[in-house]
Scaffold this active site. Structure first.
Site, PDB file in Angstrom:
ATOM      1  N   ARG A 240      37.019  38.072  42.350  1.00 52.05           N
ATOM      2  CA  ARG A 240      36.713  38.158  43.778  1.00 52.05           C
ATOM      3  C   ARG A 240      37.318  36.950  44.494  1.00 52.05           C
ATOM      4  O   ARG A 240      37.277  35.835  43.962  1.00 52.05           O
ATOM      5  CB  ARG A 240      35.198  38.152  44.019  1.00 52.05           C
ATOM      6  CG  ARG A 240      34.512  39.474  43.725  1.00 52.05           C
ATOM      7  CD  ARG A 240      34.854  40.551  44.763  1.00 52.05           C
ATOM      8  NE  ARG A 240      34.125  41.782  44.543  1.00 52.05           N
ATOM      9  CZ  ARG A 240      34.554  42.806  43.784  1.00 52.05           C
ATOM     10  NH1 ARG A 240      35.710  42.747  43.187  1.00 52.05           N
ATOM     11  NH2 ARG A 240      33.806  43.898  43.655  1.00 52.05           N
ATOM     12  N   GLU A 269      39.759  40.337  52.424  1.00 55.27           N
ATOM     13  CA  GLU A 269      40.587  41.545  52.234  1.00 55.27           C
ATOM     14  C   GLU A 269      40.338  42.579  53.318  1.00 55.27           C
ATOM     15  O   GLU A 269      39.191  42.729  53.734  1.00 55.27           O
ATOM     16  CB  GLU A 269      40.250  42.191  50.885  1.00 55.27           C
ATOM     17  CG  GLU A 269      40.630  41.356  49.712  1.00 55.27           C
ATOM     18  CD  GLU A 269      40.124  41.969  48.393  1.00 55.27           C
ATOM     19  OE1 GLU A 269      39.778  43.164  48.381  1.00 55.27           O
ATOM     20  OE2 GLU A 269      40.092  41.250  47.411  1.00 55.27           O
ATOM     21  N   HIS A 287      44.400  44.231  45.418  1.00 51.88           N
ATOM     22  CA  HIS A 287      43.149  44.649  44.768  1.00 51.88           C
ATOM     23  C   HIS A 287      43.334  45.950  43.954  1.00 51.88           C
ATOM     24  O   HIS A 287      42.740  46.980  44.273  1.00 51.88           O
ATOM     25  CB  HIS A 287      42.021  44.809  45.790  1.00 51.88           C
ATOM     26  CG  HIS A 287      40.655  44.748  45.160  1.00 51.88           C
ATOM     27  ND1 HIS A 287      39.577  44.160  45.757  1.00 51.88           N
ATOM     28  CD2 HIS A 287      40.188  45.205  43.968  1.00 51.88           C
ATOM     29  CE1 HIS A 287      38.510  44.252  44.977  1.00 51.88           C
ATOM     30  NE2 HIS A 287      38.863  44.889  43.876  1.00 51.88           N
TER      31      HIS A 287
HETATM   32  C1  8YV Z   1      37.193  48.415  42.417  1.00 54.65           C
HETATM   33  C2  8YV Z   1      36.272  46.125  41.733  1.00 54.65           C
HETATM   34  O1  8YV Z   1      38.433  48.833  42.781  1.00 54.65           O
HETATM   35  O2  8YV Z   1      34.649  47.420  40.603  1.00 54.65           O
HETATM   36  C3  8YV Z   1      34.902  46.392  41.200  1.00 54.65           C
HETATM   37  O3  8YV Z   1      34.038  45.517  41.387  1.00 54.65           O
HETATM   38  O4  8YV Z   1      36.530  45.087  42.197  1.00 54.65           O
HETATM   39  C4  8YV Z   1      37.374  47.095  41.738  1.00 54.65           C
HETATM   40  O5  8YV Z   1      37.883  47.230  40.475  1.00 54.65           O
HETATM   41  C5  8YV Z   1      36.371  48.445  43.640  1.00 54.65           C
HETATM   42  O6  8YV Z   1      35.284  47.633  43.578  1.00 54.65           O
HETATM   43  C6  8YV Z   1      35.951  49.856  43.986  1.00 54.65           C
HETATM   44  O7  8YV Z   1      34.807  49.855  44.785  1.00 54.65           O
END
Ligand code: 8YV
Length: 321
Positions: A240, A269, A287
């Protein structure tokens, strides 16, 4: 009127996931994949018993309070739940679930791409070719950093960190890690545990961030921590953006203290600090950690397994609140 539970689905999901939703629920699908405002989301949630959400929704304490009473469960299509106020959900008896495990391989593969892309100057090379500016080869042209025999530090040795360790071992790297608690020897698989960042960082010629975004980890990777790295370290983040003090990272990339960074996630983002794009020693992705066909299907099915459990009166496997 359908007697299937009504589910607000906040984003467009893979076809196989939407097909299962349509079979078992009465879903409100987001066919245009628009990003809903909070007001829109709250309006659309009226009449629904569940929300299938992603990390692009900001499910604050106020939103939880307004979903209370009608929404029984928020099934996230994500492993990270930093977009949800879990304490508020608990307070309002809203069950919250996530999708662990299923995205570890895809995210770890992307981490390897970030490490390779940053170490071998992939963006710079690609840009040169696309600009039709590559005109000669030379023994000293665009040299990068080799993995073999180097130390990789991993902050956060959860499921994703453990797969990264395994993949990086295949590249001949020595694995060091810091985690809230030490892993058992099977899961550690020879990785060297550090009980503090003070101990891990000076060892980390390469560093991969894999910890969750919590109040304790915000700006964890700051100027003070960067100063503890060996000179010329390579740093990647597929966790993150909030974990990184982006100002400090930009300073370190400019000075060369950090040789290169591979980033898949950012504080704000999809806005990205222009400095990241202007710098030559960055390898940047939007991402994409879990963005494979296989994993996005698996994430959707896992979220639906959690919904199924709640509506069958069972405890969902991945309850986080
Ligand atoms: C996803 C992510 O694309 O799962 C997570 O926490 O950061 C990512 O891999 C995204 O969150 C989908 O909601």
């Amino acid at each position: 009127m359908s007697n299937k539970p009504a589910v607000l689905v906040t984003r467009k999901l893979p076809p196989a996931v939407e097909a299962r939703l349509a079979r078992d629920y009465d879903p409100h699908l987001n066919t245009q994949d628009r990003l809903y405002s909070t007001d829109e989301l709250l309006t659309l949630a009226q009449g629904a018993q569940a929300v299938l959400a992603t990390h692009t929704e900001h499910l604050s304490a106020d939103v939880m309070a307004r979903l209370a009473g009608t929404i029984k469960v928020i099934a996230n299509f994500s492993v990270g739940v930093d977009h949800c106020d879990l304490a508020a959900a608990k307070q309002h008896d809203i069950i919250v679930t996530n999708t662990p495990d299923v995205l570890a391989d895809a995210t770890a593969e992307l981490t390897m791409l970030l490490l390779l892309g940053a170490a071998r100057r992939a963006s710079e090379g690609e840009r040169l070719i696309r600009a039709r500016k590559w005109d000669s080869w030379s023994p000293t042209f665009m040299l990068g950093t080799q993995f073999t025999g180097k130390r990789l530090g991993i902050i956060g040795m959860g499921r994703i960190g453990q797969v990264v360790a395994k993949r990086a071992r295949g590249f001949g790297m020595e694995i060091h890690y810091h985690n809230r608690s030490r892993l058992d020897s099977e899961r550690e698989a020879g990785a060297i545990y550090h009980d503090s960042l003070d101990s891990l960082l000076p060892q980390s010629q390469f560093l991969a961030l894999h910890c969750p975004n919590t109040p304790d980890t915000q700006n964890l990777f700051n100027a003070e921590r960067i100063a503890q790295l060996p000179d010329d370290a390579i740093v990647v983040n597929s966790a993150r953006g909030n974990i990184v003090d982006e100002d400090a990272l930009i300073v370190a990339l400019r000075s060369g203290k950090i040789r290169a960074a591979g980033l898949d996630v950012y504080k704000d983002e999809p806005f990205i600090r222009p400095e990241f794009a202007e710098l030559n020693n960055t390898f940047l992705l939007p991402h994409l950690g879990s963005a494979t066909h296989e994993t996005r299907d698996a994430m959707g099915f896992r979220a639906l397994d959690n919904l199924d459990a709640v509506f069958a009166g069972r405890e969902p496997r991945d309850r986080v609140a």
